[in-house]
Design a protein around this motif. Structure first.
Motif, PDB file in Angstrom:
ATOM      1  N   THR A   1      -9.807   3.980  -3.144  1.00  0.00           N
ATOM      2  CA  THR A   1      -8.680   3.159  -2.721  1.00  0.00           C
ATOM      3  C   THR A   1      -9.188   1.999  -1.866  1.00  0.00           C
ATOM      4  OG1 THR A   1      -8.341   4.388  -0.671  1.00  0.00           O
ATOM      5  CG2 THR A   1      -7.192   5.203  -2.651  1.00  0.00           C
ATOM      6  N   GLN A   2      -8.304   1.070  -1.624  1.00  0.00           N
ATOM      7  CA  GLN A   2      -8.658  -0.016  -0.707  1.00  0.00           C
ATOM      8  C   GLN A   2      -8.948   0.547   0.674  1.00  0.00           C
ATOM      9  OE1 GLN A   2      -5.361  -2.764  -0.982  1.00  0.00           O
ATOM     10  NE2 GLN A   2      -6.207  -3.758  -2.805  1.00  0.00           N
ATOM     11  N   GLN A   3      -8.242   1.594   1.065  1.00  0.00           N
ATOM     12  CA  GLN A   3      -8.493   2.213   2.369  1.00  0.00           C
ATOM     13  C   GLN A   3      -9.880   2.842   2.411  1.00  0.00           C
ATOM     14  OE1 GLN A   3      -6.369   1.970   5.148  1.00  0.00           O
ATOM     15  NE2 GLN A   3      -8.306   2.572   6.084  1.00  0.00           N
ATOM     16  N   ASP A   4     -10.325   3.435   1.299  1.00  0.00           N
ATOM     17  CA  ASP A   4     -11.684   3.984   1.246  1.00  0.00           C
ATOM     18  C   ASP A   4     -12.718   2.883   1.499  1.00  0.00           C
ATOM     19  OD1 ASP A   4     -10.778   6.577   0.597  1.00  0.00           O
ATOM     20  OD2 ASP A   4     -10.851   6.145  -1.565  1.00  0.00           O
ATOM     21  N   ILE A   5     -12.506   1.734   0.875  1.00  0.00           N
ATOM     22  CA  ILE A   5     -13.422   0.599   1.057  1.00  0.00           C
ATOM     23  C   ILE A   5     -13.357   0.120   2.506  1.00  0.00           C
ATOM     24  CG2 ILE A   5     -13.943  -1.782   0.372  1.00  0.00           C
ATOM     25  CD1 ILE A   5     -14.649   0.340  -1.758  1.00  0.00           C
ATOM     26  N   ALA A   6     -12.144   0.035   3.041  1.00  0.00           N
ATOM     27  CA  ALA A   6     -11.970  -0.407   4.432  1.00  0.00           C
ATOM     28  C   ALA A   6     -12.703   0.527   5.392  1.00  0.00           C
ATOM     29  CB  ALA A   6     -10.482  -0.470   4.772  1.00  0.00           C
TER      30      ALA A   6
ATOM     31  N   ILE B   1     -13.984  -3.414   7.183  1.00  0.00           N
ATOM     32  CA  ILE B   1     -13.058  -4.517   6.882  1.00  0.00           C
ATOM     33  C   ILE B   1     -11.657  -3.915   6.824  1.00  0.00           C
ATOM     34  CG2 ILE B   1     -12.404  -6.289   5.206  1.00  0.00           C
ATOM     35  CD1 ILE B   1     -15.330  -6.207   4.181  1.00  0.00           C
ATOM     36  N   LYS B   2     -10.701  -4.537   7.463  1.00  0.00           N
ATOM     37  CA  LYS B   2      -9.333  -4.005   7.465  1.00  0.00           C
ATOM     38  C   LYS B   2      -8.796  -3.926   6.033  1.00  0.00           C
ATOM     39  CE  LYS B   2      -8.173  -5.633  12.053  1.00  0.00           C
ATOM     40  NZ  LYS B   2      -7.306  -6.474  12.862  1.00  0.00           N
ATOM     41  N   ARG B   3      -7.995  -2.871   5.766  1.00  0.00           N
ATOM     42  CA  ARG B   3      -7.442  -2.682   4.436  1.00  0.00           C
ATOM     43  C   ARG B   3      -6.622  -3.898   3.984  1.00  0.00           C
ATOM     44  NH1 ARG B   3      -3.590  -2.712   1.515  1.00  0.00           N
ATOM     45  NH2 ARG B   3      -2.185  -2.865   3.278  1.00  0.00           N
ATOM     46  N   ALA B   4      -5.889  -4.485   4.904  1.00  0.00           N
ATOM     47  CA  ALA B   4      -5.087  -5.666   4.568  1.00  0.00           C
ATOM     48  C   ALA B   4      -5.989  -6.810   4.096  1.00  0.00           C
ATOM     49  CB  ALA B   4      -4.256  -6.109   5.760  1.00  0.00           C
ATOM     50  N   ASN B   5      -7.170  -6.941   4.690  1.00  0.00           N
ATOM     51  CA  ASN B   5      -8.096  -7.990   4.268  1.00  0.00           C
ATOM     52  C   ASN B   5      -8.718  -7.669   2.909  1.00  0.00           C
ATOM     53  OD1 ASN B   5      -7.577  -9.518   6.519  1.00  0.00           O
ATOM     54  ND2 ASN B   5      -9.306  -8.723   7.671  1.00  0.00           N
ATOM     55  N   ILE B   6      -8.949  -6.379   2.640  1.00  0.00           N
ATOM     56  CA  ILE B   6      -9.418  -5.981   1.306  1.00  0.00           C
ATOM     57  C   ILE B   6      -8.376  -6.393   0.274  1.00  0.00           C
ATOM     58  CG2 ILE B   6      -9.985  -4.020  -0.200  1.00  0.00           C
ATOM     59  CD1 ILE B   6     -12.166  -4.526   1.864  1.00  0.00           C
ATOM     60  N   ALA B   7      -7.101  -6.129   0.568  1.00  0.00           N
ATOM     61  CA  ALA B   7      -6.015  -6.497  -0.345  1.00  0.00           C
ATOM     62  C   ALA B   7      -5.956  -8.014  -0.539  1.00  0.00           C
ATOM     63  CB  ALA B   7      -4.681  -5.982   0.180  1.00  0.00           C
ATOM     64  N   ARG B   8      -6.151  -8.772   0.525  1.00  0.00           N
ATOM     65  CA  ARG B   8      -6.144 -10.239   0.413  1.00  0.00           C
ATOM     66  C   ARG B   8      -7.300 -10.730  -0.442  1.00  0.00           C
ATOM     67  NH1 ARG B   8      -5.084  -9.836   6.133  1.00  0.00           N
ATOM     68  NH2 ARG B   8      -2.880 -10.194   6.480  1.00  0.00           N
ATOM     69  N   ILE B   9      -8.462 -10.118  -0.262  1.00  0.00           N
ATOM     70  CA  ILE B   9      -9.633 -10.506  -1.054  1.00  0.00           C
ATOM     71  C   ILE B   9      -9.381 -10.188  -2.524  1.00  0.00           C
ATOM     72  CG2 ILE B   9     -12.044  -9.929  -1.553  1.00  0.00           C
ATOM     73  CD1 ILE B   9     -12.376  -9.508   1.526  1.00  0.00           C
ATOM     74  N   GLU B  10      -8.943  -8.959  -2.809  1.00  0.00           N
ATOM     75  CA  GLU B  10      -8.717  -8.562  -4.201  1.00  0.00           C
ATOM     76  C   GLU B  10      -7.592  -9.363  -4.845  1.00  0.00           C
ATOM     77  OE1 GLU B  10      -8.241  -4.336  -4.551  1.00  0.00           O
ATOM     78  OE2 GLU B  10     -10.340  -3.951  -4.030  1.00  0.00           O
ATOM     79  N   GLY B  11      -6.602  -9.751  -4.061  1.00  0.00           N
ATOM     80  CA  GLY B  11      -5.488 -10.549  -4.585  1.00  0.00           C
ATOM     81  C   GLY B  11      -5.793 -12.030  -4.643  1.00  0.00           C
TER      82      GLY B  11
END
Length: 79
Positions: free
Chosen positions: A45-50, A55-65
């Motif tokens: 999940t993005q949380q696993d990566i975070a 890196i904050k999960r929200a920033n992972i989502a921003r990067i992927e999006g």
């Protein structure tokens, strides 16, 4: 004879910079797409990566999006 003035050279240079920026963005997008694909293939999940990268999960989502241009450091940590 074709004589260029300073502003003509400026346009040439800024056009070149814009092309290089677009090229860099396309390359970054490909890297992000590949990282996201690998993450999903591994069932992460993005949380696993975070959690693994700091890196904050929200920033992972921003990067992927593709709503955020990641730094080289962020991409290295993500990978």
């Amino acid at each position: 004879m074709d004589t260029k003035v300073f502003c003509d050279y400026f346009v040439d240079v800024t056009g070149y910079d814009a092309m290089e920026e677009k090229r860099a963005q396309r390359l970054t997008d490909k890297v992000v797409d590949e990282l996201c694909s690998i993450r999903r293939q591994r069932g992460l999940t993005q949380q696993d990566i975070a959690d693994a990268t700091g890196i904050k999960r929200a920033n992972i989502a921003r990067i992927e999006g593709k709503h955020h241009a990641p730094s080289i450091d962020s991409l290295m940590r993500y990978s």
